[in-house]
Design an enzyme around this catalytic site. Structure first.
Site: not given
Ligand code: PGA
Length: 251
Positions: A95, A11, A9, A167, A173, A213, A97
């Site tokens: 996701h 991003k 991904n 996730e 991250g 991560s 985010e």
């Protein structure tokens, strides 16, 4: 037997010329990998270019989101048809985010996942709890609600075309990876939810990726767990060497 899948991904990283370089490097190292499936998800602006670079290889290309309508007055949005037409095969949906910053809800995840399937795209449906939720002992509840919401009114055939990515938000991250045991526990729980919502065979067939991560040095421990079928990789997918390190860890 579920085949492992490693998805990158990217991003909001890489201009089109940078994406072309990275895709070219990945072609060299991972273009003929057949022991696991490999998908890369660049930003919309680079989909066309990246599809062109990897077209004669084993690498598939995915988008990072789609709109649930086919067309119309939705400034800034991209439809499933547009993504499919460029030659992409996968799309990331829900996701964290998107959920945190852009008002994604379980309802919009459901609409988007339905629409992705209607356009012949393979949805990678993301679910996962925040640190606050984990600390409050709500991990199972949150994951249950998100998965049930994503698959609301879905047939078994539809679910079987999807991929789930677990996730934990606190691991994305942050460099704070879930331990293989923590991830395995939730993956096993996700199969339990799928068994209850659908049936055991479906639950056994569904591919469930871990994301948060994952790096070459921690991938093996995670990927060895029985219910972890691959990874959705952010940071480590931005360099060919680290992404390849994770792909190799599936062997
Ligand atoms: P990360 O991102 O690997 O950088 O933690 C994973 C993701 O957000 O999909």
């Amino acid at each position: 037997m579920r085949k492992k899948l490693i998805a990158g991904n990217w991003k909001m990283n890489k201009t089109t010329s940078e994406a072309e370089i990275l895709a070219g490097e990945l072609m060299k190292v991972a273009g003929s990998v057949d022991y696991c499936d490999v998908v890369i998800c660049p930003p919309f602006t680079s989909l066309d270019c990246v599809v062109g670079v990897v077209k004669d290889s084993k690498i598939s290309v995915g988008a990072q989101d789609l709109h649930w309508e086919d067309q119309g007055a939705y400034t800034g949005k991209i439809s499933g048809d547009m993504i499919k037409n460029l030659g992409a095969s996968h799309v990331i949906i829900g996701h964290s985010e998107q959920r945190t910053y852009f008002h994604e809800t379980n309802e919009t995840v459901n609409l988007k996942t339905k629409k992705a399937l209607a356009h012949g795209l393979i949805p990678i449906v993301c679910i996962g709890e925040t640190l606050k939720e984990r600390d409050a002992g709500q991990t199972e509840e949150v994951v249950h609600e998100q998965l049930e919401g994503a698959y609301k009114d879905f047939t078994k055939d539809e679910v079987l075309k999807c991929i789930v990515a677990y996730e934990p938000v606190w691991a994305i991250g942050t460099g704070k990876v879930a331990t293989p045991e923590q991830a395995q526990d939730v993956h096993a729980y996700i199969r339990k939810i799928l068994t209850n919502l659908f049936d055991k065979d479906l639950a056994q067939e569904q591919r469930i990726l871990y994301g948060g991560s994952m790096k070459p040095d921690n991938a093996k421990g995670l990927l060895e767990k029985p219910d972890i079928d691959g990874g959705l990789i952010g940071g480590a997918s931005l360099k060919a060497e680290s992404f390849m390190g994770i792909i190799e860890a599936t062997r």
